[in-house]
Design an enzyme around this catalytic site. Structure first.
Site, PDB file in Angstrom:
ATOM      1  CG  ASP A   1      -1.936  -1.097   1.197  1.00 40.12           C
ATOM      2  OD1 ASP A   1      -2.391  -1.424   0.087  1.00 40.12           O
ATOM      3  OD2 ASP A   1      -2.286  -1.635   2.257  1.00 40.12           O
TER       4      ASP A   1
ATOM      5  CG  ASP B   1     -11.866  -2.495  -1.125  1.00 39.28           C
ATOM      6  OD1 ASP B   1     -11.066  -3.427  -1.375  1.00 39.28           O
ATOM      7  OD2 ASP B   1     -11.568  -1.294  -1.240  1.00 39.28           O
TER       8      ASP B   1
END
Lengths: 211, 272
Positions: free
Chosen positions: B11, B130
């Protein structure tokens, strides 16, 4: 100091050539990207990568590259085809009925069936076939067997089965590489296959010389 | 036969690797190029970058990081975060990404999936989903209030969409996604293991590969995600960044349990 082998990467406007260019450079070549038929005709060695669709590949051939590539292949210019650059050597593809490949090899490109099943677990296999798989064959450069990175939904079926020098297994064997004369073509991506891919590119540069 | 893939995920924010818990509480975990090169050398099958800053002002930073990373790794690189237009895909591919992950923009405009797949082929397109489990939900039927059990969230997990995650995954597969990156928001960063029910339902429900994400804390979690969850690939972040396990340890464990993986030393020093 020895000169780096020259190799022309053919840009048919199909996807990113950067990783191929970088991998060839790392393998010791002096790659240039070419997009004009005259440059294809003048190349010492050709690398034809390609991601995307067979129809776009056939259209790109029709924009002037068909004759240049056919003549280069006829003259014995070393040719490395990757993925779509392998498919394009055949006559036709299920992916785009009616679109014409180079027809350098007799045979078709057919869809990987979603009915293929894992030989061990019986699970239905995913399409695209995406990830690392083992390529094996009886002759160099596949006689040792090795892992290569694949991402594709179609596979080549050469009429002359002796052209297949590397096969892989995905719910049954499929053609992972063909070789004939000065032509080597693979379904997998050597430019994304780390050490094995590097070795394959070096093999091509070392053993494939203009006739 | 095809191996299951192990994918370290980075990330990236402001050009640095960060890691949070359930999408918040970020801390610095290093230089993305160095991390990616280390994982690639260590036997990772792919590398995934998610730009979680994802503001357009920072795009040049990301493209530079992608370009330097692509030069440093010998395996495929997937990049996502803030991809809203075909031009973003083109820029990332030109910078050296092999695949591009699209999330929020695909929910807003599903035609984007067709457009990207039509232009570059489905193999470049990962749709990131997600999903959050809704309270009272039961996999056998609908949620307690008649809504979906697993709801799709966008904008880094901040915005609910009301979409059923399973149905959405089937839709994106139909529209041209080459792969689904499925993250359980409930499990992300918790080290409690993948949401196996979510993973299994999606993996069985689509014909394209599914990458499980969110929750890995132990080696057994990875085996569960691949075998019980039926995922084609396992993505993890913290266990690798924190040095809890190396890719080699993960693969050694999986191989000992009969899961097919590419050996970490494969092809090293191979020469033609």
């Amino acid at each position: 100091m020895t000169r780096r082998p020259g190799v022309s990467i053919v840009d048919l406007g199909l996807g990113n050539l950067k990783s191929v260019e970088r991998a060839l450079h790392d393998a010791g070549a002096d790659p240039v990207v070419v997009s004009e038929p005259e440059e294809v005709a003048a190349a010492a060695r050709l690398v034809v990568p390609g991601q995307g669709a067979f129809r776009d590949f056939a259209r790109a051939l029709d924009r002037g590259h068909r004759d240049a590539l056919t003549e280069a292949l006829g003259r014995g210019t070393p040719y490395l085809g990757i993925c779509l650059g392998m498919h394009g050597l055949f006559e036709e593809s299920d992916e785009a009925p009616g679109a014409k490949g180079l027809g350098h090899f007799r045979g078709r490109v057919v869809a990987l069936s979603t009915e293929r099943r894992d030989s061990e677990t019986g699970a239905r296999l995913k399409v695209p076939h995406m990830g690392w798989n083992v390529v094996q064959g009886d002759q160099a450069p596949f006689d040792e067997g090795g892992w290569f990175y694949f991402v594709h939904s179609y596979v080549c079926e050469p009429e002359d089965t002796s052209l297949t020098v590397g096969s892989a297994e995905y719910g049954g064997p499929f053609c992972a590489a063909v070789r004939s004369g000065n032509v080597l073509a693979c379904q997998f991506h050597p430019e994304k296959s780390q050490g094995r891919g590097h070795a394959l590119l070096r093999y091509f540069l070392k053993h494939f010389e203009a006739a | 036969m095809l191996a299951r893939r192990i994918i370290p995920c980075l990330d990236v924010k402001h050009g640095r690797v960060v890691k949070g818990v359930q999408f918040v509480g970020l801390r610095d975990a290093g230089d993305p190029v160095e991390c990616a090169a280390r994982y690639s050398e260590g036997g990772a099958d792919e590398i995934t970058f998610l730009d979680i800053g994802a503001s357009h002002e920072e795009r040049p930073i990301l493209l530079d990081v992608v370009s330097r990373t692509a030069a440093a790794v010998g395996v495929p690189l997937t990049v996502g975060g803030g991809v809203t237009r075909p031009a973003d895909v083109r820029d990332l591919l030109n910078a050296g990404a092999d695949k591009v992950a699209v999330n929020s923009a695909a929910v807003r405009d599903p035609a984007l999936i067709e457009e990207i797949a039509g232009t570059w082929g489905r193999q470049v397109l990962v749709v990131a989903v997600d999903a959050r489990r809704r309270p009272g939900g039961d996999a056998a039927g609908r949620g307690a209030d008649g809504g979906p059990v697993f709801e799709v969230f966008t904008h880094g997990g901040r915005r609910g969409t009301g979409l059923d995650a399973i149905a959405w995954c089937q839709t994106v597969a139909k529209l041209g996604a080459g792969e689904i990156l499925l993250t359980s928001m409930d499990r992300d960063g918790t080290c409690n293991g993948y949401d196996l029910e979510l993973t299994r339902t999606v993996a069985d429900g689509v014909s394209i590969p599914v990458v499980a994400s969110g929750g890995v804390g132990t080696l057994e979690h990875i085996r569960e995600g691949l075998v019980d969850g039926g995922a084609d690939a396992a993505l993890a972040a913290s266990i690798f960044h924190d040095g809890v396990f190396s890719v080699a340890e993960v693969k050694g464990y999986l191989a000992s349990k009969g899961v097919r993986v590419r050996p970490v030393n494969e092809g090293r020093g191979a020469d033609g």
